[in-house]
Design a protein around this motif. Structure first.
Motif, PDB file in Angstrom:
ATOM      1  N   LEU A  54      -7.469  28.599   7.530  1.00 11.89           N
ATOM      2  CA  LEU A  54      -7.053  27.595   6.554  1.00 11.89           C
ATOM      3  C   LEU A  54      -5.648  27.113   6.895  1.00 11.89           C
ATOM      4  O   LEU A  54      -4.723  27.909   7.045  1.00 11.89           O
ATOM      5  N   ARG A  60      -2.481  24.190   6.237  1.00  8.05           N
ATOM      6  CA  ARG A  60      -1.865  23.200   5.356  1.00  8.05           C
ATOM      7  C   ARG A  60      -0.537  22.765   5.968  1.00  8.05           C
ATOM      8  O   ARG A  60       0.282  23.606   6.355  1.00  8.05           O
ATOM      9  N   GLN A 111      -5.548  21.573   1.809  1.00  8.45           N
ATOM     10  CA  GLN A 111      -6.093  22.618   2.660  1.00  8.45           C
ATOM     11  C   GLN A 111      -7.051  22.027   3.691  1.00  8.45           C
ATOM     12  O   GLN A 111      -7.896  21.197   3.366  1.00  8.45           O
TER      13      GLN A 111
END
Length: 591
Positions: free
Chosen positions: A365, A367, A352
């Motif tokens: 966030l 990823r 993350q």
């Protein structure tokens, strides 16, 4: 929760100014690697650093002393459990100048204010510092199965030639850090290899260590970077986190209190954590923070504000809690507020990451993951998938001057060609924009096992490398910029060959017979003389190409001659009707 804080003693050793040998790049004579916007000469940078040295050094000395006294509490770096191990690791002794013997707090307060005034004026016009990601690995193979039984993979940033001129003190710090890191890598590998020999079992996670240091911010105001390490012998599932925050003008460590008001910091972190992670991946974080002192935090200055890092051991994941300057302006000091108008930052693959992509003070966030068939970008739980084959991936988040955000993902093709995947992350849902084939971030290989990758720095001008089969097989780099649609657009017609001694990137040819070529004026790129005769036995190097039909060659005295390549008949290509293999010795044919 397991965590790793960079040892105060090791930091003092690295910051002490011990001299390390200069590490150079063979390709720095290429115009691509010496030109950078607003570049200052080395003498100009040295002069500006000297004007700040008296005030900032005393400030840093006081901070270093305070951290040294807490070194027993915060642990030691590189998995060693005592400070003597750190000193033997680096092979460098501490510097008495790091110990502040002055008890006059009024003098120190004045010095700190003077230093902050100088720093604030400097950060208002912060310039980007471009970096190269250096990677080194070691492998041990089981004698019976032939499989890998122990492996270590280390990666860390180095400054490019232009960035070294802008910040020689930061460069010295990074070179000392690199030396310590390589020594630790050798120690780790020896221990893993010994363990593997004892058990004789291959491919166990217990015999793998990965340590990657990536910049969070890299400009003339702040250089901050976070290291994430995983694997080991005792607890292979644990992850360890380290962070450094350096003033590029002095090479000194930045203290947390210089960035943010530390009073009530634990409460502010919990408030941000609850907002960013409503599911709460870390149990008892509030209890953990209650026992923290300032030196216990793992943090990095970012463009948005400041990031704090924690390990989610249950998922072997990184948890980043971001406090935004825009969201909490009263918490921050005036230092480090100015950021370059555009820039880029590496995104750590597989874990993350936290950014303020919407530029609204809230945390996004992010990823990025990849496998053999696809690359996935997930933002705030929503994702986009690009279908392409990839090995190792290196994602980078780019921010344009008009606040557009894109992710460029270099997909290492292993035995195949590299590719560049592009994602748009400006909306609520990421969008896969497309793939640029046979293209990626420039890479340079070395006999010692080190691979260096030039990361994009400024969206208005960065290098991408392409593979060509024009006259010979080679890789060459061109200057690109982020286009209006997010895709990279070439800013030049020329692709320059890399200057490293790696097959396909440094092609030296010998003329097997005389031939005619045009002489090119290196200042104007115009034809100086047509049809000059190149004699048999002349040594030439492929210098650049337009990727279509023109190849420029450099003579031993630095002159440039141009040949037109006819590809209409397929391979072999010809020059004035003669096959290139008959004209030159040294032609390389891929595949």
């Amino acid at each position: 929760m397991k965590k790793k804080i960079l040892a105060s003693v090791l930091m003092a050793i690295i910051l002490s100014g011990c001299t390390m040998p200069e590490i150079s790049f063979n390709n720095t004579d290429s115009p691509l690697f010496v030109e950078e916007k607003n570049e200052s000469s080395a003498s100009d940078v040295t002069a500006s650093v000297g004007s700040e040295q008296d005030t900032s050094e005393n400030e840093s000395d006081g901070g270093t002393k305070e951290k040294d006294t807490s070194s027993d509490r915060s642990g030691t770096d590189m998995r060693n459990e005592d400070t003597s191990a750190d000193q033997s690791l680096t092979g460098m002794e501490g510097d008495d100048s790091l110990t502040d013997l002055s008890g006059d707090t009024s003098v120190k307060d004045k010095e700190k204010k003077d230093s902050e005034r100088i720093r604030n004026s400097k950060t208002e016009n912060a310039e980007l510092l471009s970096v190269v990601l250096s990677e080194k690995f070691e492998r041990k193979y089981d004698s019976t199965s032939g499989k890998v039984s122990a492996k270590v993979d280390y990666a860390w940033p180095k400054l490019t030639a232009a960035a070294k001129k802008k910040s020689p003190d930061l460069n010295r710090f990074l070179e000392r850090y690199e030396a310590a890191l390589i020594k630790q890598m050798n120690t780790d590998f020896s221990e893993l290899a010994e363990k593997a020999s004892e058990s004789r079992a291959a491919d166990s996670d217990e015999r793998k260590i990965t340590r990657t240091m990536l910049p969070v911010r890299s400009d003339t105001a702040v250089f901050s970077a976070v290291t994430l390490a995983s694997g080991g012998i005792e607890d292979p599932s644990a992850i360890e986190i380290e962070a450094v925050n350096i003033d590029p003008g002095t090479g000194k460590e930045i203290e947390l209190s210089e960035v943010i008001d530390t009073e009530g910091l634990a409460d502010q972190l919990m408030e941000a954590y609850d907002a960013e992670y409503p599911d709460g991946p870390i149990t008892d974080l509030e209890k953990l923070l209650a026992g923290y002192s300032e030196s216990d935090y793992i943090w990095a200055v970012s463009e948005e504000g400041i990031n704090f890092y924690f390990a989610d051991d249950a998922e072997s994941d990184l948890v980043t809690v971001q406090i935004s300057r825009k969201d909490e302006p009263d918490l921050f000091t005036d230092s480090f507020a100015g950021v370059p108008k555009s820039g880029s930052v590496p995104v750590r693959a597989g874990v993350q990451n936290a950014f303020d992509i919407k530029n609204d003070g809230s945390t996004d966030l992010l990823r990025v993951t990849g496998d053999n068939n696809s690359i996935t970008v997930e933002m705030n739980g929503r994702s986009a998938v690009g279908r392409l084959s990839s090995g190792e991936i290196i994602p980078v988040l780019v921010r344009t001057a008009d606040e557009r955000y894109y992710i460029y993902v270099h997909a290492d093709g292993d035995e195949e060609y590299d590719q560049l995947a592009v994602f748009d992350v400006n909306g609520e849902i990421p969008v896969f924009l497309g793939t640029m084939s046979q293209m990626g971030f420039p890479k340079y290989y070395h006999d010692d096992g080190t691979r260096r990758t030039v990361l994009p720095c400024d969206p208005e001008g960065f290098l991408l490398e392409s593979d060509f089969d024009l006259m010979s097989s080679y890789s060459a780099s061109c200057l690109y910029a982020t286009g209006s649609d997010g895709m990279p657009e070439a800013k030049d017609i020329w692709y320059y060959l890399n200057g490293d001694d790696y097959a396909g990137s440094n092609i030296e040819l010998t003329a097997l017979m005389k031939f005619a070529a045009d002489s090119i004026d290196p200042e104007t790129d115009e034809t100086a003389e047509e049809g000059i005769i190149i004699q048999k036995g002349t040594t030439l190097k492929i210098y650049r190409t337009d990727g279509k039909s023109i190849v420029d060659l450099k003579t031993e005295d630095g002159g440039i001659v141009r040949v037109d390549i006819d590809t209409s008949g397929g391979w072999p290509h010809t020059i004035d009707g003669t096959a290139v293999q008959k004209l030159f010795d040294g032609i390389i044919i891929a595949g």
